[in-house]
Design a protein around this motif. Structure first.
Motif, short mmCIF file in Angstrom:
data_model
loop_
_atom_site.label_atom_id
_atom_site.label_comp_id
_atom_site.label_asym_id
_atom_site.label_seq_id
_atom_site.Cartn_x
_atom_site.Cartn_y
_atom_site.Cartn_z
N UNK A 6 0.85 -1.19 0.00
CA UNK A 6 0.00 0.00 0.00
C UNK A 6 0.88 1.24 0.00
N UNK A 7 0.60 2.16 -0.93
CA UNK A 7 1.43 3.36 -1.08
C UNK A 7 0.55 4.58 -1.28
N UNK A 8 0.81 5.66 -0.54
CA UNK A 8 0.07 6.90 -0.80
C UNK A 8 0.45 7.47 -2.16
N UNK A 9 -0.55 7.78 -2.95
CA UNK A 9 -0.32 8.20 -4.34
C UNK A 9 -0.73 9.67 -4.50
N UNK A 10 -1.17 10.03 -5.69
CA UNK A 10 -1.51 11.41 -6.02
C UNK A 10 -2.79 11.85 -5.33
N UNK A 11 -3.09 13.11 -5.50
CA UNK A 11 -4.30 13.69 -4.92
C UNK A 11 -5.55 13.13 -5.58
N UNK A 12 -6.67 13.23 -4.87
CA UNK A 12 -7.97 12.92 -5.46
C UNK A 12 -8.19 13.79 -6.68
N UNK A 13 -8.68 13.17 -7.77
CA UNK A 13 -8.92 13.91 -9.00
C UNK A 13 -10.37 13.76 -9.44
N UNK A 14 -10.75 14.60 -10.41
CA UNK A 14 -12.13 14.61 -10.89
C UNK A 14 -12.54 13.24 -11.41
N UNK A 15 -11.64 12.54 -12.09
CA UNK A 15 -11.97 11.24 -12.67
C UNK A 15 -12.18 10.16 -11.61
N UNK A 16 -11.79 10.43 -10.37
CA UNK A 16 -12.01 9.46 -9.29
C UNK A 16 -13.43 9.52 -8.74
N UNK A 17 -14.18 10.55 -9.11
CA UNK A 17 -15.53 10.73 -8.60
C UNK A 17 -16.55 10.27 -9.64
N UNK A 18 -17.76 10.01 -9.17
CA UNK A 18 -18.83 9.61 -10.07
C UNK A 18 -19.28 10.81 -10.90
N UNK A 19 -20.13 10.54 -11.87
CA UNK A 19 -20.64 11.62 -12.72
C UNK A 19 -21.39 12.65 -11.89
N UNK A 20 -21.42 13.87 -12.38
CA UNK A 20 -22.12 14.93 -11.68
C UNK A 20 -21.19 15.83 -10.91
N UNK A 21 -19.87 15.68 -11.12
CA UNK A 21 -18.89 16.54 -10.45
C UNK A 21 -18.13 17.36 -11.48
N UNK A 22 -17.66 18.51 -11.05
CA UNK A 22 -16.88 19.39 -11.91
C UNK A 22 -15.74 19.97 -11.07
N UNK A 23 -14.85 20.71 -11.70
CA UNK A 23 -13.72 21.30 -10.98
C UNK A 23 -13.49 22.72 -11.45
#
Length: 295
Positions: free
Chosen positions: A265-282
């Motif tokens: 287990x390794x900490x990786x990059x920040x949470x990104x828009x593609x990690x969320x379900x539809x209906x999100x924007x940035x």
């Protein structure tokens, strides 16, 4: 590392979240989480229950709101803070006498390495890694409002419609609209008149205590491997261990050399828009990427 900030769909109490929480769903950080035991040691000033925390205070949150004027993010903040206003595009929002605090984890990688020494943390991470399409996230920061005074003004339009063949004098008198024909002509006219009347409803409340409204995450990346195909030195470096689940289920059995009984287990990059379900924007505000729900 620059971390994006996820605007929550609802405020949650400060005591329901902590820096260093490992969570399964970033949208609901107060559900299905794991907190390493050493994170509960606390700090001297009592401002956070995490010894690796830093705090940044922003005295006037209204300034933060002003930076989002005219953006979709403003509407999302409005929905978050207006406690479910039925028609938020007809609401004016002001947040006053509030204190915004940014809680931050100093060294998230070192923190995670230490957390993985905890047997309970490894067990929780392994369960996440074994689930189909499962992920895990490390809370590296969050933002709160303390004793926020929220003032809402609801705008309402009351419309009275007249559309029929009625005496012209009646319409003229009701609407205050001059007609191109004499009122004593005795003629009735087909006319449509709308009377608009605006009303205002003021609502004010204080959200007592400290409420979390946004969170920063790092994703946890998992890798599975066979301990039969690596030496002891490999297991001793990094956050790698032999599967507790596979060990218990295969007791007394001969394990296949290719079986994936090891986990990393390794900490990786920040949470990104593609990690969320539809209906999100940035959107980027002062160099910070804000993720928010648009539905």
């Amino acid at each position: 590392m620059s971390l994006s900030t996820l605007l929550l769909n609802r405020p949650i109490p400060r005591d329901a979240i902590e820096l260093g929480h490992l969570v399964a769903d970033p949208v609901q950080p107060d559900q299905d989480y794991c907190l390493p035991e050493f994170s509960e040691e606390g700090v001297e000033d009592g401002s956070s229950t995490n010894h690796a925390a830093t705090l940044q205070r922003i005295e006037n949150f209204q300034d933060v709101l002003e930076q989002t004027r005219g953006t979709k993010l403003e509407l999302s903040l409005l929905k978050l803070l207006s406690i479910g206003a039925s028609n938020p595009d007809r609401v004016s929002l002001k947040v006053s006498s509030s204190l915004c605090i940014i809680h931050q984890l100093r060294n998230s990688t070192a923190y995670f390495d230490a957390a993985c020494e905890d047997r309970a943390v490894r067990d929780w991470l392994e369960r996440q890694a074994k689930r189909p399409m499962s992920t895990a996230y490390l809370i590296c920061g969050f933002k709160t409002l303390t004793d926020a005074r929220v003032e809402l003004v609801h705008y309402k339009d009351n419309v009275l419609d007249f559309s029929s063949s009625v005496p012209a004098a009646v319409i003229a008198g009701a609407a205050g609209v001059p007609l191109p024909i004499p009122l004593d002509s005795g003629l009735d006219v087909a006319a449509g008149v709308s009377l608009n009347r605006k009303s205002y409803e003021n609502l004010g409340y204080t959200a007592t205590g400290e409420q979390v409204f946004a969170v920063q995450y790092r994703k946890i990346r998992f890798a599975l491997f066979s301990t039969k195909r690596v030496d002891t030195a490999y297991l001793e470096k990094g956050n790698r261990w032999k599967s507790y689940i596979n060990t218990r289920s295969r007791e007394g059995q001969q394990m296949d050399e290719n079986a994936t009984d090891g986990i990393e287990a390794t900490p990786d990059e920040s949470l990104r828009l593609e990690d969320l379900k539809e209906g999100y924007d940035s959107i980027e505000v002062d160099g910070e990427e804000i993720l928010y729900h648009t539905g």
